[in-house]
Motif scaffolding. Structure first.
Motif, PDB file in Angstrom:
ATOM      1  N   ARG A  11       7.224  -1.034  -9.726  1.00 46.02           N
ATOM      2  CA  ARG A  11       7.031  -0.311  -8.642  1.00 46.02           C
ATOM      3  C   ARG A  11       5.648   0.158  -8.466  1.00 46.02           C
ATOM      4  N   TYR A  12       5.041   0.254  -7.131  1.00 44.04           N
ATOM      5  CA  TYR A  12       3.727   0.670  -6.789  1.00 44.04           C
ATOM      6  C   TYR A  12       3.975   1.170  -5.408  1.00 44.04           C
ATOM      7  N   SER A  13       2.746   1.931  -4.978  1.00 41.33           N
ATOM      8  CA  SER A  13       2.686   2.450  -3.669  1.00 41.33           C
ATOM      9  C   SER A  13       1.433   1.836  -3.191  1.00 41.33           C
ATOM     10  N   TYR A  14       1.367   1.509  -1.872  1.00 41.61           N
ATOM     11  CA  TYR A  14      -0.017   0.853  -1.216  1.00 41.61           C
ATOM     12  C   TYR A  14       0.016   1.776   0.249  1.00 41.61           C
ATOM     13  N   PRO A  15      -1.259   1.619   0.734  1.00 39.20           N
ATOM     14  CA  PRO A  15      -1.306   2.423   2.014  1.00 39.20           C
ATOM     15  C   PRO A  15      -0.527   1.692   2.902  1.00 39.20           C
ATOM     16  N   ALA A  16       0.139   2.629   3.782  1.00 40.90           N
ATOM     17  CA  ALA A  16       1.066   2.147   5.073  1.00 40.90           C
ATOM     18  C   ALA A  16       0.202   1.814   6.225  1.00 40.90           C
ATOM     19  N   SER A  17       0.841   0.882   6.989  1.00 38.63           N
ATOM     20  CA  SER A  17       0.117   0.504   8.281  1.00 38.63           C
ATOM     21  C   SER A  17       0.426   1.581   9.395  1.00 38.63           C
ATOM     22  N   PRO A  18      -0.571   2.023  10.278  1.00 38.75           N
ATOM     23  CA  PRO A  18      -0.175   3.194  11.234  1.00 38.75           C
ATOM     24  C   PRO A  18       1.159   2.915  11.844  1.00 38.75           C
ATOM     25  N   ALA A  19       1.854   1.842  12.022  1.00 38.52           N
ATOM     26  CA  ALA A  19       3.162   1.936  12.595  1.00 38.52           C
ATOM     27  C   ALA A  19       4.074   2.324  11.823  1.00 38.52           C
ATOM     28  N   ALA A  20       3.726   2.508  10.420  1.00 41.03           N
ATOM     29  CA  ALA A  20       4.885   2.809   9.514  1.00 41.03           C
ATOM     30  C   ALA A  20       5.205   4.333   9.616  1.00 41.03           C
ATOM     31  N   TYR A  21       6.021   4.789  10.582  1.00 40.86           N
ATOM     32  CA  TYR A  21       6.239   6.230  10.742  1.00 40.86           C
ATOM     33  C   TYR A  21       7.211   6.673   9.550  1.00 40.86           C
ATOM     34  N   TRP A  22       7.781   5.820   8.825  1.00 37.14           N
ATOM     35  CA  TRP A  22       8.620   6.254   7.841  1.00 37.14           C
ATOM     36  C   TRP A  22       8.016   6.748   6.389  1.00 37.14           C
ATOM     37  N   ALA A  23       6.759   6.005   6.307  1.00 40.80           N
ATOM     38  CA  ALA A  23       5.917   6.285   5.159  1.00 40.80           C
ATOM     39  C   ALA A  23       5.469   7.809   5.017  1.00 40.80           C
ATOM     40  N   LYS A  24       5.884   8.064   3.770  1.00 35.12           N
ATOM     41  CA  LYS A  24       5.650   9.440   3.248  1.00 35.12           C
ATOM     42  C   LYS A  24       3.997   9.511   2.755  1.00 35.12           C
ATOM     43  N   ASP A  25       3.533  10.445   3.181  1.00 35.64           N
ATOM     44  CA  ASP A  25       1.891  10.612   2.704  1.00 35.64           C
ATOM     45  C   ASP A  25       1.061   9.511   2.937  1.00 35.64           C
ATOM     46  N   GLY A  26       1.527   8.695   4.074  1.00 37.42           N
ATOM     47  CA  GLY A  26       0.706   7.303   4.249  1.00 37.42           C
ATOM     48  C   GLY A  26       0.894   6.197   3.339  1.00 37.42           C
ATOM     49  N   LEU A  27       1.831   6.286   2.499  1.00 33.23           N
ATOM     50  CA  LEU A  27       2.103   5.454   1.584  1.00 33.23           C
ATOM     51  C   LEU A  27       3.420   4.652   1.446  1.00 33.23           C
ATOM     52  N   GLU A  28       3.468   3.435   1.237  1.00 36.56           N
ATOM     53  CA  GLU A  28       4.880   2.637   1.225  1.00 36.56           C
ATOM     54  C   GLU A  28       4.993   2.211  -0.128  1.00 36.56           C
ATOM     55  N   LYS A  29       6.215   2.039  -0.723  1.00 37.67           N
ATOM     56  CA  LYS A  29       6.569   1.488  -1.982  1.00 37.67           C
ATOM     57  C   LYS A  29       7.193   0.335  -2.105  1.00 37.67           C
ATOM     58  N   ASN A  30       6.951  -0.513  -3.151  1.00 34.13           N
ATOM     59  CA  ASN A  30       7.288  -1.719  -3.261  1.00 34.13           C
ATOM     60  C   ASN A  30       8.007  -1.505  -4.734  1.00 34.13           C
ATOM     61  N   THR A  31       9.321  -2.062  -5.056  1.00 36.83           N
ATOM     62  CA  THR A  31       9.976  -2.321  -6.374  1.00 36.83           C
ATOM     63  C   THR A  31      10.376  -3.795  -6.350  1.00 36.83           C
ATOM     64  N   THR A  32      10.169  -4.232  -7.314  1.00 40.52           N
ATOM     65  CA  THR A  32      10.587  -5.721  -7.678  1.00 40.52           C
ATOM     66  C   THR A  32      10.772  -5.953  -8.944  1.00 40.52           C
ATOM     67  N   PHE A  33      11.133  -7.246  -9.320  1.00 40.40           N
ATOM     68  CA  PHE A  33      11.247  -7.687 -10.609  1.00 40.40           C
ATOM     69  C   PHE A  33       9.990  -8.628 -11.098  1.00 40.40           C
ATOM     70  N   LEU A  34       9.786  -8.476 -12.207  1.00 42.38           N
ATOM     71  CA  LEU A  34       8.653  -9.407 -12.578  1.00 42.38           C
ATOM     72  C   LEU A  34       9.680 -10.440 -13.371  1.00 42.38           C
ATOM     73  N   ASN A  35       8.621 -11.947 -12.790  1.00 41.89           N
ATOM     74  CA  ASN A  35       9.498 -13.181 -13.148  1.00 41.89           C
ATOM     75  C   ASN A  35       8.737 -14.333 -13.574  1.00 41.89           C
ATOM     76  N   ASN A  36       7.192 -14.182 -13.473  1.00 40.67           N
ATOM     77  CA  ASN A  36       6.541 -15.262 -13.605  1.00 40.67           C
ATOM     78  C   ASN A  36       5.563 -15.241 -14.738  1.00 40.67           C
ATOM     79  N   GLY A  37       5.861 -14.569 -15.681  1.00 40.75           N
ATOM     80  CA  GLY A  37       4.904 -14.451 -16.803  1.00 40.75           C
ATOM     81  C   GLY A  37       4.112 -13.053 -16.640  1.00 40.75           C
ATOM     82  N   GLU A  38       4.317 -12.156 -15.529  1.00 40.14           N
ATOM     83  CA  GLU A  38       3.485 -10.978 -15.353  1.00 40.14           C
ATOM     84  C   GLU A  38       3.906 -10.056 -16.649  1.00 40.14           C
TER      85      GLU A  38
END
Length: 99
Positions: A11-38
């Motif tokens: 999971r990590y946070s990254y800057p949200a686009s200006p249109a992302a009104y739902w983003a808290k503190d101007g950040l969006e979060k992504n959570t996903t699986f690692l599966n290619n040797g990462e």
């Protein structure tokens, strides 16, 4: 990696686009699986690879990596079995509202 293995997640946070009104503190979060040797990389290196795949730009913050619990794995496998059973019965995600 076997389907029944407990998988690693990131999971990590990254800057949200200006249109992302739902983003808290101007950040969006992504959570996903690692599966290619990462799994063999540092969290920062793995997050950079995943962010590129999802086309997330900007500085990445709040990076965490963890292994799913046995309960999370069992829920993931149960959901996969349900989806496969639905497909065998002619029900699948691409049907839209046709069912």
């Amino acid at each position: 990696m076997a389907l029944t293995d407990q998988r690693w997640q990131i999971r990590y946070s990254y800057p949200a686009s200006p249109a992302a009104y739902w983003a808290k503190d101007g950040l969006e979060k992504n959570t996903t699986f690692l599966n290619n040797g990462e799994e063999k990389l540092t969290p920062e290196e793995a997050a950079a690879i995943i962010a590129r795949q999802f086309r997330h730009e900007g500085p990445l913050t709040g990076i965490t990596v963890w292994q799913e619990t046995p309960e999370e794995r069992d829920a993931r496998l149960a959901a996969r079995r349900r989806a496969e059973a639905d497909e065998q019965n002619g029900i699948w995600w691409g049907m839209g509202g046709a069912n």
